[in-house]
Design a protein around this motif. Structure first.
Motif, short mmCIF file in Angstrom:
data_model
loop_
_atom_site.label_atom_id
_atom_site.label_comp_id
_atom_site.label_asym_id
_atom_site.label_seq_id
_atom_site.Cartn_x
_atom_site.Cartn_y
_atom_site.Cartn_z
N LYS A 1 3.36 -61.48 15.77
CA LYS A 1 3.67 -60.39 15.62
C LYS A 1 3.64 -59.67 17.03
O LYS A 1 2.68 -59.98 17.78
CB LYS A 1 2.51 -59.45 14.90
N ASN A 2 4.65 -58.93 17.42
CA ASN A 2 4.80 -58.30 18.60
C ASN A 2 4.05 -56.97 18.79
O ASN A 2 3.91 -56.28 17.75
CB ASN A 2 6.31 -58.23 18.83
N PRO A 3 3.85 -56.68 19.75
CA PRO A 3 2.83 -55.52 20.31
C PRO A 3 3.56 -54.37 19.82
O PRO A 3 2.76 -53.24 19.60
CB PRO A 3 2.50 -55.29 21.70
N ILE A 4 4.81 -54.04 19.70
CA ILE A 4 5.28 -52.73 19.45
C ILE A 4 5.97 -52.63 17.89
O ILE A 4 6.40 -51.79 17.45
CB ILE A 4 6.70 -52.62 20.30
N GLY A 5 5.32 -53.74 16.94
CA GLY A 5 5.47 -53.47 15.48
C GLY A 5 6.88 -53.96 15.03
O GLY A 5 7.13 -53.41 13.88
N ILE A 6 7.76 -54.56 15.67
CA ILE A 6 9.00 -54.74 15.19
C ILE A 6 8.97 -56.32 14.32
O ILE A 6 8.40 -57.26 15.02
CB ILE A 6 10.20 -55.09 16.24
N ASP A 7 9.56 -56.16 13.21
CA ASP A 7 9.33 -57.30 12.43
C ASP A 7 10.85 -57.56 11.63
O ASP A 7 11.60 -56.79 11.69
CB ASP A 7 8.46 -57.17 11.23
N PHE B 1 15.80 -51.03 27.11
CA PHE B 1 16.06 -52.24 27.30
C PHE B 1 17.35 -52.83 27.65
O PHE B 1 17.57 -53.92 28.42
CB PHE B 1 15.26 -52.98 26.23
N GLY B 2 18.28 -52.44 26.83
CA GLY B 2 19.66 -52.81 26.85
C GLY B 2 20.00 -52.90 28.35
O GLY B 2 20.69 -53.81 28.88
N HIS C 1 16.34 -57.49 15.69
CA HIS C 1 15.22 -57.01 16.36
C HIS C 1 15.74 -56.11 17.72
O HIS C 1 15.11 -55.11 17.95
CB HIS C 1 14.18 -57.98 17.31
N LEU C 2 16.80 -56.73 18.18
CA LEU C 2 17.20 -55.58 19.21
C LEU C 2 18.05 -54.22 18.96
O LEU C 2 17.48 -53.26 19.65
CB LEU C 2 18.71 -56.38 20.03
N ASP C 3 18.36 -54.25 17.78
CA ASP C 3 18.75 -52.85 17.16
C ASP C 3 17.47 -52.04 16.91
O ASP C 3 17.46 -50.86 17.26
CB ASP C 3 19.64 -53.12 15.84
N LEU C 4 16.42 -52.54 16.37
CA LEU C 4 15.18 -51.86 16.18
C LEU C 4 14.30 -51.49 17.40
O LEU C 4 13.75 -50.61 17.49
CB LEU C 4 14.37 -52.79 15.29
N LEU C 5 15.01 -52.12 18.53
CA LEU C 5 14.26 -52.05 19.82
C LEU C 5 14.56 -50.85 20.40
O LEU C 5 13.95 -50.10 21.31
CB LEU C 5 14.54 -53.18 20.60
N ASP C 6 15.76 -50.32 20.17
CA ASP C 6 16.44 -48.85 20.50
C ASP C 6 15.71 -47.85 20.25
O ASP C 6 15.56 -46.91 21.42
CB ASP C 6 17.84 -48.76 20.01
N ASP C 7 14.92 -47.68 19.21
CA ASP C 7 14.00 -46.54 18.96
C ASP C 7 12.79 -46.46 19.72
O ASP C 7 12.24 -45.80 20.04
CB ASP C 7 13.80 -46.66 17.50
#
Length: 228
Positions: free
Chosen positions: A105-111, A128-129, A117-123
């Motif tokens: 489980k990553n610390p920013i809650g992406i699952d 990051f990109g 995950h890269l798409d969800l990371l944008d929010d």
């Protein structure tokens, strides 16, 4: 209660784990106990390696069934090897990253499936990109400036720049732990191991991405991991 499906998934997971363990053990076997490069070139139904590049192993030997290397000069083949090593290294990192993201489980809650995950990371981390692209550009830029022919030498030749003649494909000059041996025979063995692991990683990452795109599930859901 143990069902046939769960038993089959468990057995499949154990088999994959076994092969992964064996491949890792082979990759880090002490070079002193590994056969010389001549042993790597065992008899094969495929032709002998006509180049000075390492990477051929029994039983396939020099594997080029489409004849892509026929008629190519040494400089072109070295360019291709440089690209192969880079893709292999990226995929070795990617294979570890994809599985780690789904196991932990990553610390920013992406699952969910790692390929999304890269798409969800944008929010959560929109910069990051751009930072990742800058990092890649820095590495590639350093390689071009320090390892490739300067434009001043190739302008009149009417061709694109290549790796310099004194530069070895894949050599970034980065060995902080001092693992790279000084003996040429052991160097050939280490290079072959990296190539083979990189080739396996390229196939593995392609399979993971394809499977997750097809059914939208984490790749580990097809093994032992219980998914909703």
């Amino acid at each position: 209660m143990l069902t046939l499906t769960s038993l089959r998934s468990f057995i499949m997971f154990q088999v994959v784990t076994l092969f992964a363990t064996l491949s890792i053990a082979a990759a880090f076997t002490s070079t002193g106990r590994v056969a010389t490069r001549q042993t790597l070139k065992m008899s094969s139904v495929f032709p002998e390696n006509p180049t000075d590049l390492v990477g051929d192993l029994a039983p396939t030997g020099y594997f080029d069934p489409l004849g892509l290397s026929v008629g190519k000069d040494a400089a072109t083949l070295k360019q291709w090897r440089e690209a192969e090593i880079k893709h292999g290294r990226v995929c070795m990192l990617a294979s570890v990253g994809l599985l780690t993201q789904e196991l932990l489980k990553n610390p920013i809650g992406i699952d969910g499936p790692a390929i999304k995950h890269l798409d969800l990371l944008d929010d959560k981390f929109p910069e990051f990109g751009e930072l990742f692209i800058l990092l890649c550009a820095f590495i590639e830029g350093w390689s071009i400036v320090n390892k490739w022919e300067p434009r001043s030498e190739t302008r009149n030749l009417k061709r694109a720049a290549r790796l310099r003649a004194d530069v070895e494909a894949g050599d970034l000059g980065w060995d902080p732990l001092g693992w790279y041996p000084s003996d040429p025979t052991e160097q050939a063995i280490i290079k072959t191991k990296e190539l083979q692991n990189g080739r396996l990683a390229m196939l593995g990452v392609a399979g993971i991405v394809a499977q997750e795109l097809i059914d939208g599930k984490e790749i580990l859901c097809h093994f032992q991991k219980v998914c909703a």
